[in-house]
Enzyme design. Structure first.
Site, short mmCIF file in Angstrom:
data_model
loop_
_atom_site.label_atom_id
_atom_site.label_comp_id
_atom_site.label_asym_id
_atom_site.label_seq_id
_atom_site.Cartn_x
_atom_site.Cartn_y
_atom_site.Cartn_z
N ARG A 72 -54.51 -6.87 -0.67
CA ARG A 72 -54.50 -5.45 -1.00
C ARG A 72 -55.14 -5.20 -2.36
O ARG A 72 -54.90 -4.19 -3.00
CB ARG A 72 -53.09 -4.90 -1.00
CG ARG A 72 -52.14 -5.66 -1.89
CD ARG A 72 -50.93 -4.87 -2.05
NE ARG A 72 -49.85 -5.69 -2.57
CZ ARG A 72 -48.69 -5.22 -2.90
NH1 ARG A 72 -48.45 -3.94 -2.74
NH2 ARG A 72 -47.75 -5.99 -3.35
N ARG A 125 -57.14 -17.89 -9.36
CA ARG A 125 -55.78 -18.45 -9.38
C ARG A 125 -55.80 -19.94 -9.07
O ARG A 125 -56.78 -20.43 -8.51
CB ARG A 125 -54.95 -17.74 -8.29
CG ARG A 125 -54.84 -16.25 -8.53
CD ARG A 125 -55.13 -15.46 -7.24
NE ARG A 125 -55.34 -14.04 -7.54
CZ ARG A 125 -54.36 -13.16 -7.66
NH1 ARG A 125 -53.12 -13.53 -7.44
NH2 ARG A 125 -54.62 -11.91 -7.98
N ASP A 170 -50.37 -19.02 -6.00
CA ASP A 170 -51.36 -17.94 -5.86
C ASP A 170 -51.15 -16.87 -6.93
O ASP A 170 -51.99 -15.99 -7.09
CB ASP A 170 -51.30 -17.30 -4.46
CG ASP A 170 -49.89 -16.86 -4.08
OD1 ASP A 170 -48.99 -17.70 -4.08
OD2 ASP A 170 -49.68 -15.66 -3.80
P1 AMP Z 1 -47.60 -11.45 -3.69
O1 AMP Z 1 -46.27 -12.03 -3.35
O2 AMP Z 1 -47.58 -9.99 -4.03
O3 AMP Z 1 -48.34 -12.23 -4.73
O4 AMP Z 1 -48.49 -11.50 -2.36
C1 AMP Z 1 -48.73 -12.68 -1.63
C2 AMP Z 1 -49.84 -12.44 -0.65
O5 AMP Z 1 -49.52 -11.36 0.23
C3 AMP Z 1 -51.18 -12.08 -1.28
O6 AMP Z 1 -52.19 -12.65 -0.49
C4 AMP Z 1 -51.21 -10.58 -1.18
O7 AMP Z 1 -52.51 -10.06 -1.17
C5 AMP Z 1 -50.52 -10.33 0.15
N1 AMP Z 1 -49.88 -9.03 0.22
C6 AMP Z 1 -48.75 -8.62 -0.42
N2 AMP Z 1 -48.47 -7.34 -0.11
C7 AMP Z 1 -49.44 -6.92 0.74
C8 AMP Z 1 -49.72 -5.68 1.41
N3 AMP Z 1 -48.93 -4.62 1.30
N4 AMP Z 1 -50.83 -5.64 2.19
C9 AMP Z 1 -51.62 -6.70 2.34
N5 AMP Z 1 -51.41 -7.88 1.75
C10 AMP Z 1 -50.34 -8.00 0.95
MG MG Z 2 -49.98 -12.43 -5.58
#
Ligand code: AMP
Ligand code: MG
Length: 545
Positions: free
Chosen positions: A119, A216, A286
């Site tokens: 996103r 990352r 990540d």
């Molecule tokens: P995070 O825990 O926020 O670092 O996200 C982990 C993974 O999930 C990353 O690849 C983000 O881009 C993806 N991600 C988190 N929230 C969303 C969302 N609402 N839509 C699409 N991808 C998401």
């Molecule tokens: Mg993330």
């Protein structure tokens, strides 16, 4: 296709130089269908259009440092319609070339495969007023090939948290990605905040984040896991050339030095987190920046009562993997994953192991210096200070004590040994009582222990023979008065969700000078009120944002 507006006021001053897409291989497939992207570092993708963009807040320092703000042309500045249109993704400027990057990662200790910018959409790289490349990245701007089963969007609540915390951390002197702006989209986004079958419709928003690079640990891990070694080398060489140019031309030796640099930067970042009481909440690989910047503000929190095993992330409540006190250890674990990822470039274990030691050494050294600073000591003296800090760590956990207020008020303790000898325990404790959540419930036993510690501390401090003023100034320069307390962010969110965004700007303003006394802003330095103790968003958060 988005509209191109060749002249939109001050934004024409932005200078783009998109090195990432120019120098690294991209995905030949177009469009946002969710897929595995092989053999590429990124996919070109345009942000989704939103219906009613409205500026919630912006960082004036970022506007200036990106070279956007020139003099009195306020009608075309950050408050103008084009600004909101551009920084929600509705309008692309000439020179922008949007893309989402491909990366993987270990989540909660397990390999998760391809993740990527699900996103986040990078608009392009701007040359800032210091001549440095800065990537502008929209978070919550729609679907990308990496969105997996999610919607590519972000809600206002988590966007306010990310916007404010990025800037607050910067002003605290903690290495971090920055935030330029937050724009409410006017769109509705459905979220089940605690994944418990209670979805709610929330307002959507887009934050524009800024960093020299968003690369990352997981970016390298993915290529190695897929045995895409040529790509691994390309991204490593690119990163060294542009972000670590002092290391010289990439070769085996340079890769090892680079790794050592990443270890040191990461150690420095974690020391700073421990200094200000920040808990990241999701230290997956990540979410670890190769530049050692705090990145991806999700279910983070600020330690209020001093509890080393506290985690703000309900998803982590059982394991407490990402609790405050575990952060150094987890950083090391993540660096080991990073070492494995770049091993194919070096093919020798020994130099990587040695470089990993740099993390432990740098962390130990940095932590000592940092703790000495918090206590107002000239330098850390192993003979006495290990024991002094160990006892403090124990005493602080006996009763609920606000970490920020405790250290700030420690500067008010009179360190004259004779004066202290003549004081009762009660009088000795007086300057720090504001740090307790229930000061009138302290037992005699507790008071005796804490004043015992204070007497040891006074003896130790007096040895340094600093003037009271110097000592206080030194301490107040590292122990903030104002941090982004979890409940303050939530109050700003509550109002913003009702359409009143003023508190976001107010909070940003206070947090610009976190070490200064701001007598007219004292309400922002208060410890968590009782209503916020168990309120979602104040003490409990989740990855759902
Ligand atoms: P995070 O825990 O926020 O670092 O996200 C982990 C993974 O999930 C990353 O690849 C983000 O881009 C993806 N991600 C988190 N929230 C969303 C969302 N609402 N839509 C699409 N991808 C998401
Ligand atoms: Mg993330």
């Amino acid at each position: 296709m988005n509209d191109f507006h060749p002249r939109v006021g001050v934004f024409e001053d932005l200078r783009f130089d998109n090195r990432f897409v120019r120098e690294l291989p991209g995905d030949p497939v177009a469009g946002n269908t969710r897929r595995q992207v092989n053999g590429a570092c990124y996919s070109r993708i345009e942000p989704a259009r939103v219906c009613r963009p409205e500026l919630v807040a912006y960082s004036r320092e970022m506007v200036e440092s990106l070279g956007m703000y020139r003099g009195p042309r306020d009608d075309q500045g950050p408050e103008s319609v084009p600004f909101a249109e551009i920084f929600c993704g509705n309008r692309l400027l000439p020179g922008m070339d949007p893309f989402a990057t491909c990366y993987g990662g270990h989540q909660f200790g397990s390999w998760a495969g391809q993740l990527g910018d699900g996103r986040a959409i990078n608009l392009g790289e701007v040359i800032d007023i210091n001549g440095q490349h800065q990537t502008l990245q929209l978070k919550g701007a729609g679907l990308t090939p990496y969105s997996r089963t999610a919607d590519g969007l972000a809600v206002l609540r988590s966007s306010i948290r990310e916007f404010l915390c990025s800037e607050a951390m910067h002003h605290l002197g903690v290495p971090t990605t920055r935030a330029l702006s937050i724009v409410a989209t006017g769109e509705e986004v459905v979220r089940d905040m605690f994944y418990d079958g209670h979805p709610r419709v929330e307002p959507g928003a887009v934050v524009c984040r800024v960093a020299p690079s968003f690369t990352r640990f997981g970016s390298f891990e993915l290529f190695t896991a897929r045995r895409e070694f040529a790509l691994l080398r390309q991204l490593a060489d690119y990163t060294i050339r542009h972000d670590f140019p002092h290391l010289g031309e990439p070769c085996k030796k340079t890769y090892v030095e680079w790794f050592e640099n990443v270890c040191r930067h990461t150690a420095d970042m974690i020391v700073n987190w421990m200094r200000v009481g920040f808990v990241h909440g999701v230290m997956n690989t990540d979410n670890m920046s190769v530049l050692g910047l705090t990145i991806d503000y999700g279910p983070y929190g600020w330690l209020e009562g001093y509890e080393p095993d506290w985690t703000p992330n309900t998803t982590d409540a059982a394991g407490r993997r990402y609790s405050f006190g575990n952060q150094p250890q987890i950083a090391l674990w993540n660096l080991m994953r990073f070492a494995n990822a770049i091993y194919p470039l070096i093919e020798e274990e020994r130099p990587l192991r040695d470089a990993l030691e740099a993390f432990s050494d740098e962390y130990a050294r940095g932590w000592r210096t940092m703790m000495a600073g918090k206590l107002g000591l000239r330098r850390f003296d192993t003979e006495t200070d290990d024991a002094l800090i160990k006892e403090l760590n124990n005493v602080l956990q006996l009763v609920e004590t606000d970490m920020t207020l405790f250290y700030r008020s420690l500067a008010d303790i009179n360190i004259d040994v004779e004066t202290a000898a003549a004081q009762s325990d009660e009088d000795l404790l007086a300057p720090i009582t504001g740090a307790y959540f229930a000061a009138d419930e302290l037992t005699g036993e507790y008071k005796a222990r804490m004043s015992g510690w204070l007497r040891d501390y006074i003896r130790r401090s007096s040895r340094d023979a600093l003037s009271a003023e110097t000592r206080r100034n030194n301490m107040n320069a590292v122990n903030p008065k104002y941090v982004l307390r979890n409940y303050l962010a939530q109050l700003a969110i509550d109002r913003s969700e009702q359409g009143d965004h003023a508190m976001v700007a107010d909070l940003l303003d206070v947090l610009r000078s976190p070490y200064d006394e701001q007598p007219e802003r004292l309400e922002f330095a208060k410890k968590r009120p009782d209503w916020a103790r168990n309120r979602p968003g104040c003490s409990m958060l989740s990855c759902s944002s």
